[in-house]
Design an enzyme around this catalytic site. Structure first.
Site, PDB file in Angstrom:
ATOM      1  N   LYS A 241      13.167 -15.980 -10.233  1.00  0.00           N
ATOM      2  CA  LYS A 241      12.707 -14.357 -11.208  1.00  0.00           C
ATOM      3  C   LYS A 241      11.804 -15.324 -12.147  1.00  0.00           C
ATOM      4  CE  LYS A 241      14.068 -11.621  -9.804  1.00  0.00           C
ATOM      5  NZ  LYS A 241      14.460 -11.424  -8.390  1.00  0.00           N
TER       6      LYS A 241
ATOM      7  N   HIS B  13      16.766 -37.877  -6.081  1.00  0.00           N
ATOM      8  CA  HIS B  13      16.269 -38.111  -4.745  1.00  0.00           C
ATOM      9  C   HIS B  13      14.254 -37.710  -4.619  1.00  0.00           C
ATOM     10  CE1 HIS B  13      20.072 -39.376  -3.198  1.00  0.00           C
ATOM     11  NE2 HIS B  13      20.609 -38.343  -3.381  1.00  0.00           N
TER      12      HIS B  13
ATOM     13  N   GLU C  79      17.306 -18.596  -6.728  1.00  0.00           N
ATOM     14  CA  GLU C  79      17.199 -17.234  -7.208  1.00  0.00           C
ATOM     15  C   GLU C  79      16.448 -16.591  -9.279  1.00  0.00           C
ATOM     16  OE1 GLU C  79      16.152 -14.047  -6.279  1.00  0.00           O
ATOM     17  OE2 GLU C  79      16.726 -12.903  -7.597  1.00  0.00           O
TER      18      GLU C  79
ATOM     19  N   GLU D 266       8.495 -15.227 -10.770  1.00  0.00           N
ATOM     20  CA  GLU D 266       7.298 -14.115 -10.636  1.00  0.00           C
ATOM     21  C   GLU D 266       7.313 -12.988 -11.861  1.00  0.00           C
ATOM     22  OE1 GLU D 266      11.036 -11.896  -8.613  1.00  0.00           O
ATOM     23  OE2 GLU D 266       9.267 -11.488  -7.795  1.00  0.00           O
TER      24      GLU D 266
ATOM     25  N   ARG E 271       4.798  -0.556  -6.112  1.00  0.00           N
ATOM     26  CA  ARG E 271       5.129  -0.827  -4.843  1.00  0.00           C
ATOM     27  C   ARG E 271       3.584  -2.004  -4.536  1.00  0.00           C
ATOM     28  NH1 ARG E 271       7.056   1.952  -0.412  1.00  0.00           N
ATOM     29  NH2 ARG E 271       5.914   0.919   1.529  1.00  0.00           N
TER      30      ARG E 271
ATOM     31  N   TRP F 218      -2.872  -2.574  -1.589  1.00  0.00           N
ATOM     32  CA  TRP F 218      -2.537  -3.816  -1.376  1.00  0.00           C
ATOM     33  C   TRP F 218      -3.317  -4.879  -0.698  1.00  0.00           C
ATOM     34  CZ3 TRP F 218      -0.075  -8.495   0.340  1.00  0.00           C
ATOM     35  CH2 TRP F 218       0.291  -9.294  -0.401  1.00  0.00           C
TER      36      TRP F 218
ATOM     37  N   CYS G 265       0.571  -1.149   0.198  1.00  0.00           N
ATOM     38  CA  CYS G 265       0.269   0.379   0.332  1.00  0.00           C
ATOM     39  C   CYS G 265       0.731   1.321  -0.265  1.00  0.00           C
ATOM     40  CB  CYS G 265      -0.795   0.280   0.677  1.00  0.00           C
ATOM     41  SG  CYS G 265      -1.185  -1.200   1.636  1.00  0.00           S
TER      42      CYS G 265
ATOM     43  N   LYS H 173       6.136  -4.743  -3.874  1.00  0.00           N
ATOM     44  CA  LYS H 173       7.527  -4.091  -3.946  1.00  0.00           C
ATOM     45  C   LYS H 173       8.082  -4.604  -2.683  1.00  0.00           C
ATOM     46  CE  LYS H 173      12.120  -3.459  -5.894  1.00  0.00           C
ATOM     47  NZ  LYS H 173      12.029  -4.267  -6.354  1.00  0.00           N
TER      48      LYS H 173
ATOM     49  N   ASN I  67      -1.876   2.045   5.801  1.00  0.00           N
ATOM     50  CA  ASN I  67      -1.022   1.371   5.343  1.00  0.00           C
ATOM     51  C   ASN I  67      -0.785   0.261   7.185  1.00  0.00           C
ATOM     52  OD1 ASN I  67      -0.625   2.416   3.054  1.00  0.00           O
ATOM     53  ND2 ASN I  67       1.474   2.425   3.389  1.00  0.00           N
ATOM     54  N   GLY I  68      -0.374  -1.055   6.582  1.00  0.00           N
ATOM     55  CA  GLY I  68      -0.986  -1.444   7.956  1.00  0.00           C
ATOM     56  C   GLY I  68      -2.208  -2.138   7.787  1.00  0.00           C
TER      57      GLY I  68
HETATM   58  C1  F6R Z   1      11.677 -10.981  -5.508  1.00  0.00           C
HETATM   59  C2  F6R Z   1      11.413 -10.347  -4.930  1.00  0.00           C
HETATM   60  C3  F6R Z   1      11.384 -10.391  -3.240  1.00  0.00           C
HETATM   61  C4  F6R Z   1      12.111  -9.010  -2.608  1.00  0.00           C
HETATM   62  C5  F6R Z   1      11.279  -9.941  -0.919  1.00  0.00           C
HETATM   63  C6  F6R Z   1      12.177  -8.724  -0.178  1.00  0.00           C
HETATM   64  O1  F6R Z   1      11.907 -10.280  -7.067  1.00  0.00           O
HETATM   65  O2  F6R Z   1      12.001  -8.796  -5.312  1.00  0.00           O
HETATM   66  O3  F6R Z   1      11.124 -11.632  -3.166  1.00  0.00           O
HETATM   67  O4  F6R Z   1      13.308  -9.707  -2.324  1.00  0.00           O
HETATM   68  O5  F6R Z   1      10.261  -9.174  -1.067  1.00  0.00           O
HETATM   69  O6  F6R Z   1      12.714  -7.692  -0.527  1.00  0.00           O
HETATM   70  P1  F6R Z   1      13.381  -6.772   0.750  1.00  0.00           P
HETATM   71  O7  F6R Z   1      14.562  -6.868  -0.839  1.00  0.00           O
HETATM   72  O8  F6R Z   1      12.617  -5.423   0.179  1.00  0.00           O
HETATM   73  O9  F6R Z   1      13.485  -6.567   2.022  1.00  0.00           O
END
Ligand code: F6R
Length: 601
Positions: free
Chosen positions: A481, A500, A477, A484, A27, A73, A2, A596, A97-98
């Site tokens: 990627k 396994h 990772e 997502e 975000r 959100w 949010c 984000k 927010n929260g």
């Molecule tokens: C994936 C991604 C998320 C963040 C995670 C932590 O591409 O961006 O998995 O890495 O939400 O976010 P931060 O780094 O802001 O604590």
């Protein structure tokens, strides 16, 4: 997650709020709204969907010199127009927010006679504030907040007191922007980038009452606080796509520069060590360290895994990484001789922050590896190292993954040179760090190769990523990627684990991306490839080894020191995911269901 924006001044608040909301879109959100106080009282306009929809459906006559806006959100209640913020009660409108944890209790208790219009926890706050009838808005907000439990960043207006906005923070960021005869509110400095770079960050349990010409801050206990504006290091340029089709592509291509920035002024060639001015760990402290524990979520966790491996290899201090979201619930033993490292791009991830607080509560020592200056985690940690990667707008992390690994390499260099690492080993790592930006640029120059391979992968419904040791962490990772931004199912495994269990799923329709650097595990990786190919599974090998791999697509990266090879492999995986997402027509910067900055548990 949010976002909040607010304006009070002599101008029409509406364009400023709309622009601010657009800048907060990255975000992640699913509905948006504004409350505006004008000559004819307060008007609310809200809408499920994009900010563009909110702007397109706004009444022509919507104007006023005070207003608050929000991108939501959904957590409590569906992503509908009704549940979008602002929420109102009488003359009061709030954006929040929260999470209000005792919302259910308050609904059934002190607010039992109130007719609720929405399913949200936030609406509770509007009614609690409105119930403090006759009080100055700042007193009403303070009284209401004393009744709630949970996290909030909140902005409130009252059409009967249109000369002020009241904001408060507890666990969810809010800042004030200071202008000339006007003031702003935002949950993120990016929203204000075109208006002011003078910002005041509120602390937890702190409130502010803001007028066009000034502000006053105080605590939940009504004690006055003194706050000076600081300069936010953001410019409008940094928040644009600079000619790229989207932010993710821009941020992938910014990596050579991001690595330069992470290294700038921190490498000591003379003594083959690193200077990390932000951490207060003198050599005496380092000698007593017995363990390093890295904490983060999502990509920050995976970058932390690469970092922990780097530290253990180079310093011989046992190190590992753990998901911050799990940490506090498993009753961890906090050790005095362990260095805890919290990793976060945004510096606002709730689970990571909660882990930091838990460590501090139990007397542990925690430093931050954070990208966003002034963020909550950077302030909660005793000291830390900034990534200096610049703002990352696309939901999927790219440049901050890379910069985090580079900062861990610097940390390993610093700690290692105090411990057993000799100057020659230090110089070896520094040499590799110096050439890394150019090598990343060389990988980026091969983008057309990644586009070719992406065409093959885009047809699959499931993909596997495998690697060993350092490369396994990058495989995690890479799969993250792919999941997502493409919505394809992708799983990462340590290469030897394939047999396994997951090998049962390998067949002609399930490609495997194999990360196989030219190291002592090369032959073992070739054996894994043979197992996959024996089941007709297509293979893409990402490697710095020029030896051919029969029957597989091969993507070559430059060779670097083994500890840094994950960086170059990672860039390839970013481009593969990016181009599969493009081929599939996905909304790359705003993947469905994701935010984000994950500021709720
Ligand atoms: C994936 C991604 C998320 C963040 C995670 C932590 O591409 O961006 O998995 O890495 O939400 O976010 P931060 O780094 O802001 O604590």
């Amino acid at each position: 997650m949010c976002g909040i924006v607010g304006y009070i001044g002599a101008n029409n608040a509406v364009p400023t709020l709309f622009e601010g909301l657009q800048r907060l879109e990255y975000r992640g959100y699913d509905s948006a709204g504004v409350a505006i106080c004008g000559r004819n009282g307060m008007k609310i306009h809200k809408q499920a969907g994009r900010v563009a929809d909110l702007v397109a459906t706004a009444p022509k006559r919507l104007r006023g010199t005070v207003g608050i806006g929000h991108t939501r959100w959904a957590t409590h209640g569906e992503a509908t127009t009704v549940n979008a913020h602002p929420h109102t009660s009488g003359s009061v409108a709030i954006v929040h927010n929260g999470v209000i944890e005792n919302a259910g209790e308050l609904r059934a208790g002190v607010l039992a006679n109130v007719a609720f219009a929405t399913d949200t926890d936030s609406e509770v706050l509007a009614h609690l504030i409105a119930a403090q009838d006759g009080a100055a808005l700042e007193d009403a907000v303070r009284a209401a907040l004393l009744m709630v439990e949970g996290a909030y960043g909140v902005a409130v207006i009252d059409q009967r007191q249109p000369d002020r906005i009241v904001v408060a923070r507890n666990g969810s960021p809010v800042l004030l922007g200071v202008g000339n005869g006007e003031h702003f509110v935002a949950s993120d400095a990016a929203a204000l980038v075109r208006y002011t770079d003078q910002v005041v960050y509120l602390d937890d349990r702190e409130l502010a009452v803001i007028h066009a010409d000034g502000f006053r801050t105080f605590t939940l206990d009504a004690a006055t606080t003194t706050k000076q504006p600081v300069t936010a290091a953001l410019t409008a340029d940094m928040t644009g796509t600079s000619g790229h089709d989207d932010f993710m592509h821009k941020e992938i291509w910014e990596q050579p520069e991001a690595v330069h920035s992470a290294l700038r002024g921190r490498v000591d060639h003379r003594f083959s060590t690193a200077h990390l001015g932000g951490i207060d760990l003198v050599p005496k402290d380092v000698l007593t360290l017995r363990r390093i524990k890295v904490l983060g979520c999502g990509s920050a966790y995976y970058a932390g895994m690469v970092g922990a491996q780097l530290i253990e290899e180079l310093t011989r201090i046992p190190a590992d990484a753990e998901a911050a979201s799990e940490f506090r619930y498993r009753k961890p033993v906090i050790e005095a001789d362990t260095l805890y490292v919290a990793v976060s791009q945004s510096g606002e991830t709730y689970d990571t922050l909660a882990a930091v607080e838990e460590i501090k509560r139990k007397g542990g020592r925690v430093i931050g590896v954070v990208n966003t200056p002034g963020s909550t985690i950077s302030r909660a940690c005793e000291s830390g190292v900034y990534l200096h990667a610049g703002p990352e707008i696309s939901v999927a992390s790219t440049k901050t993954f890379t910069s985090t690994v580079v900062v861990f390499a610097l940390l390993a260099l610093y700690l290692g040179r105090i411990r057993d690492m000799g100057p020659a080993d230090g110089a070896r790592l520094i040499g590799a760090l110096d050439t890394l930006p150019g090598q990343i640029a060389a990988v980026l120059d091969e983008e057309s190769r990644m586009i070719d391979v992406a065409h093959g992968l885009a047809a699959a419904a499931d993909l596997f990523y495998i690697g060993r040791v350092r490369s396994y962490h990058v495989a995690l990772e890479g799969a993250q990627k792919m999941k997502e931004i493409t919505y394809l199912h992708a799983e990462a495994y340590p290469a030897a684990e394939l047999k396994h269990g997951p090998l049962a799923l390998i067949g002609a329709g399930t490609p495997t991306v194999v990360l196989a650097p030219d190291d002592e595990l090369w032959d073992k990786n070739m054996a894994s490839i043979a197992e996959i190919q024996a089941r007709k599974g297509p293979v893409v090998v990402v490697t710095d080894c020029r030896r051919p791999v029969s029957g597989a697509e091969r993507i070559l990266v430059p060779a670097t020191e083994p500890e840094l090879q994950p960086v170059l492999l990672g860039v390839v995986l970013q481009l593969l995911a990016y181009h599969v997402a493009r081929i599939l027509g996905r909304d790359i910067d705003r993947p469905r269901n994701l935010a984000k900055s994950v500021t709720v548990e």
